[in-house]
Write an enzyme that holds these catalytic residues in place. Structure first.
Site, PDB file in Angstrom:
ATOM      1  N   ASP A   1       8.909  17.171  -0.796  1.00 27.89           N
ATOM      2  CA  ASP A   1       8.836  17.894   0.470  1.00 27.89           C
ATOM      3  C   ASP A   1       9.054  19.391   0.209  1.00 27.89           C
ATOM      4  OD1 ASP A   1       9.123  18.873   3.022  1.00 27.89           O
ATOM      5  OD2 ASP A   1      11.127  17.994   3.333  1.00 27.89           O
TER       6      ASP A   1
ATOM      7  N   ASN B   1       8.755  21.871   2.586  1.00 21.84           N
ATOM      8  CA  ASN B   1       9.174  22.715   3.717  1.00 21.84           C
ATOM      9  C   ASN B   1      10.404  22.215   4.463  1.00 21.84           C
ATOM     10  OD1 ASN B   1       8.123  20.553   5.017  1.00 21.84           O
ATOM     11  ND2 ASN B   1       6.629  21.679   6.253  1.00 21.84           N
TER      12      ASN B   1
ATOM     13  N   ASP C   1      11.130  19.467   6.061  1.00 17.83           N
ATOM     14  CA  ASP C   1      11.096  18.649   7.283  1.00 17.83           C
ATOM     15  C   ASP C   1      11.378  17.169   6.983  1.00 17.83           C
ATOM     16  OD1 ASP C   1       8.776  17.831   6.061  1.00 17.83           O
ATOM     17  OD2 ASP C   1       7.453  18.253   7.760  1.00 17.83           O
TER      18      ASP C   1
ATOM     19  N   ASP D   1       4.759  16.532   1.230  1.00 18.04           N
ATOM     20  CA  ASP D   1       3.555  17.235   1.692  1.00 18.04           C
ATOM     21  C   ASP D   1       2.706  17.701   0.518  1.00 18.04           C
ATOM     22  OD1 ASP D   1       5.009  19.499   0.799  1.00 18.04           O
ATOM     23  OD2 ASP D   1       6.012  19.610   2.750  1.00 18.04           O
TER      24      ASP D   1
ATOM     25  N   ASP E   1      -9.541   1.124   0.267  1.00 21.97           N
ATOM     26  CA  ASP E   1      -8.583   0.232   0.910  1.00 21.97           C
ATOM     27  C   ASP E   1      -9.253  -1.065   1.406  1.00 21.97           C
ATOM     28  OD1 ASP E   1      -5.740   0.300   2.026  1.00 21.97           O
ATOM     29  OD2 ASP E   1      -6.865  -0.212   3.826  1.00 21.97           O
TER      30      ASP E   1
ATOM     31  N   GLU F   1      -9.672  -1.984  -3.572  1.00 20.83           N
ATOM     32  CA  GLU F   1      -8.538  -2.890  -3.363  1.00 20.83           C
ATOM     33  C   GLU F   1      -9.085  -4.184  -2.770  1.00 20.83           C
ATOM     34  OE1 GLU F   1      -4.325  -3.207  -0.949  1.00 20.83           O
ATOM     35  OE2 GLU F   1      -6.146  -2.504   0.023  1.00 20.83           O
TER      36      GLU F   1
ATOM     37  N   HIS G   1       2.439   1.172  -3.715  1.00 18.09           N
ATOM     38  CA  HIS G   1       3.180   1.426  -2.470  1.00 18.09           C
ATOM     39  C   HIS G   1       3.314   0.191  -1.582  1.00 18.09           C
ATOM     40  CE1 HIS G   1      -0.984   1.475  -1.386  1.00 18.09           C
ATOM     41  NE2 HIS G   1      -0.667   1.494  -0.111  1.00 18.09           N
ATOM     42  N   ASP G   2       2.633  -0.896  -1.933  1.00 20.49           N
ATOM     43  CA  ASP G   2       2.716  -2.120  -1.132  1.00 20.49           C
ATOM     44  C   ASP G   2       3.552  -3.201  -1.806  1.00 20.49           C
ATOM     45  OD1 ASP G   2       0.981  -1.163   0.835  1.00 20.49           O
ATOM     46  OD2 ASP G   2      -0.795  -1.907  -0.217  1.00 20.49           O
TER      47      ASP G   2
HETATM   48  C1  NOJ Z   1      -3.758  -1.802   2.035  1.00 17.28           C
HETATM   49  C2  NOJ Z   1      -2.884  -0.604   1.902  1.00 17.28           C
HETATM   50  O1  NOJ Z   1      -2.563  -0.418   0.560  1.00 17.28           O
HETATM   51  C3  NOJ Z   1      -1.681  -0.838   2.781  1.00 17.28           C
HETATM   52  O2  NOJ Z   1      -0.666   0.092   2.567  1.00 17.28           O
HETATM   53  C4  NOJ Z   1      -2.165  -0.824   4.203  1.00 17.28           C
HETATM   54  O3  NOJ Z   1      -1.109  -1.171   5.066  1.00 17.28           O
HETATM   55  C5  NOJ Z   1      -3.310  -1.812   4.424  1.00 17.28           C
HETATM   56  N1  NOJ Z   1      -4.269  -1.840   3.365  1.00 17.28           N
HETATM   57  C6  NOJ Z   1      -4.046  -1.472   5.679  1.00 17.28           C
HETATM   58  O4  NOJ Z   1      -4.742  -0.262   5.512  1.00 17.28           O
END
Ligand code: NOJ
Length: 574
Positions: A31, A33, A35, A39, A209, A267, A340-341
């Site tokens: 980050d 700035n 907040d 970013d 995605d 993905e 990230h998932d």
């Molecule tokens: C896969 C993405 O990696 C995930 O973070 C997202 O919630 C879903 N697709 C829906 O876009």
């Protein structure tokens, strides 16, 4: 001109096969700035760090305009930057500087759905004859209920009723993420021109995605009910790898992708290795790589992701081997153990306490020595771990929050059990802010971070890791630089050894009369193991290992220490 044979084309050398990709989740990266939200300028500040690590390509999770129902995976304007992340000028500076630092940048392309706040959807919901109506998937209800029984990936029905036209729209994810209707050629054209617009701005490719969800079986039939009951069912078989998917991707390739020297990775939950061969076969002109989920589903029981089950190494080896062998000389693998998932890989497949450093390095060794393009998720190179917040109020992820509400509030399940599943599988495990140093908020922000930092930042942080030559970070640097000097790491053919060994993952890679031997101990125990390097090679050398080498000259077996990994390179014996 003579066309190269299929075999030669498929095994062709390309920059994206030789690259290492680094995924940035901008909200949690840095980050600039104060907040509390990461970013674009924050990313630009850290390009030196990334260049030093040696990665080749940065993948930015979505940075587009978004109301952030799903942290940017719900896009309300594909050609504008999210206010919290900065401006288009900031983005232009970022890509310019990324290139100046000798790296490339790919963007996340989220076109299975948009946000319900996208202008297309605002029009679409106005009336049944609106020109944008068919940009989305609308159906009348059946006997006062949803058009079918599909469940959303984020709990509840996949349909949302809309009063204005007395119809329902489909949303496989949240109700603020309506699915786009790819059957509509006008929609496809708009998407292709948006993609072209970004490519002309100089990006180097896309991560797409859930791209194998874009073609739905038009009748949208009911799904078999979920094991948990409740009337809903996962309709995956009617929209994952659907009837027109290859046609759409080929069209996208012809209209857009083939005009640029870029990389693409799709993905693809629910894609088998047979599907992946079709998606990534060079001759078919669709995508370069896919993200498989098979190895991510290993620790889930019959009721799905929250139904916890320990993972088994033999299964992991079997699945990775199937993909390694299946795509060799046909397509190309993408290699990942977290993103990230997903939970942090060291917490999931390694040991995030006593052997955190050793097991993070061991897992990285295995991953980087497989055939395919490795992906590093931010913080992985520090051995960052899962998080355990005491209160559900500290979690931010829509998937976690919806699931908790459904199970605890509506179905009265034991909150302790539900929290336990969040600790093991929740997506926020990977989304706590990047740990830069041991100052307040881990140096991520001078403000209050949008999600609390993991309290272990005092010990686990980039400043410490860069200063310590034995850190996970330096080991990653070494793995990445080895890839640049040994073609065998990129192109060598994979073979599994000891497929039924429950604790050790051993495999070889072969290329041009040479071999790599990789052995990795997946346990916290010392294990005796054959000295394969002596029987396999005439001459050999240790390329990399996560412990000091030891003198075992007079012994016939070796001892693999807890989570030890070694890679030997030698000339194959005839
Ligand atoms: C896969 C993405 O990696 C995930 O973070 C997202 O919630 C879903 N697709 C829906 O876009």
């Amino acid at each position: 001109m003579q066309q190269p044979s299929l075999e030669t084309k498929a095994s062709q050398k390309t920059w994206w096969k030789e690259s290492v990709i680094y995924q940035i989740y901008p909200r949690s990266f840095n980050d600039s700035n104060g907040d509390g939200i990461g970013d674009l300028k924050g990313i630009t500040e850290k390009l030196g760090y990334l260049q030093n690590l040696g990665v080749d390509v940065l993948w930015l999770s979505p940075v587009y305009h978004s109301p952030n129902d799903d942290n940017g995976y719900d896009i309300s304007d594909y050609q504008a930057i999210m206010d919290e992340f900065g401006t288009m000028e900031d983005w232009e500076e970022l890509i310019h500087e990324t290139h100046k630092h000798g790296m490339k940048m790919i963007m996340d392309l989220v076109v299975n759905h948009s946000s319900d706040e996208h202008a297309w959807f605002a029009e679409s919901r106005k009336s049944k004859d609106n020109p944008y109506r068919d940009y989305y998937i609308w159906r009348p209800g059946k006997a006062g209920e949803e058009p079918n029984n599909w469940s959303s990936a984020f709990s509840g029905s996949a349909w949302q009723y809309d009063e204005t036209t007395d119809e329902y729209y489909l949303h496989i994810f949240s109700k603020k993420q309506p699915d786009l209707n790819w059957e509509n050629p006008k929609l496809r054209k708009e998407i292709y021109s948006m993609m072209t617009w970004w490519l002309d701005k100089g990006i180097d490719g896309f991560r797409m995605d859930v791209i194998n969800f874009i073609s739905k079986v038009p009748e949208l039939p009911n799904a078999p009910e979920n094991a948990a009951g409740g009337g809903f069912g996962w309709g995956g078989k009617y929209f994952m790898n659907g009837p027109r998917i290859h046609e759409f991707l080929h069209e996208m390739n012809k209209e857009v992708l083939s005009n640029y020297d870029i990389m693409t990775v799709g993905e693809m939950p629910g894609a088998t290795v047979e599907d992946a061969k079709l998606y990534t076969d060079y001759e078919r002109e669709e995508l370069n790589m896919v993200f498989t989920f098979e190895h991510m589903d290993l620790d889930s029981g019959p009721e799905g992701k929250w139904d916890l089950k320990p993972f088994n190494l033999v299964d992991l080896k079997r699945i990775l081997t199937k993909w390694q062998k299946g795509l060799h000389d046909r397509g190309w693998n993408s290699l990942y153990l977290n993103n990230h998932d997903q939970p942090r890989m060291v917490s999931r497949f390694g040991n995030d306490t006593t052997y955190r450093v050793e097991s993070a390095k061991m897992l990285a060794t295995v991953l980087h020595m497989l055939q395919g393009t490795p992906y590093i998720y931010q913080g992985e190179e520090l051995g960052m771990t899962n998080i355990r917040f005491d209160s559900i109020d500290d979690y931010r992820d829509i998937e976690i929050l919806n699931m908790y509400r459904e199970k605890v509030v509506e179905q009265k399940e034991d909150p302790k059990k539900v929290m336990q599943s969040i600790y093991v599988k929740g997506r926020d495990n990977a989304r706590t802010p990047m740990q830069w140093n041991d100052s307040e908020n881990a140096g991520f922000s001078t403000g209050k971070p949008w999600m609390n930092v993991n309290p272990n930042y005092k010990e686990i942080n980039a400043e410490q890791a860069v200063a310590d030559p034995d850190s996970v970070y330096h080991y990653y640097k070494q793995l990445i630089s080895l890839r640049k000097c040994h073609e065998i790491i990129v192109y060598g053919e994979y073979d599994l050894l000891f497929e039924d060994h429950p604790q050790i993952y051993a495999f070889t890679r072969s290329y041009g009369g040479e071999q790599l031997l990789i052995v990795a101990n997946f346990t916290d125990q010392e294990l005796p193991f054959a000295k394969l390097e002596e029987t396999m090679f005439e001459e050999y050398a240790l390329l990399i290992g996560n412990y000091d080498s030891r003198d075992e000259k007079n012994e016939s077996t070796t001892t693999l220490r807890p989570y030890e990994a070694r890679v030997y390179k030698g000339k194959t014996k005839n």
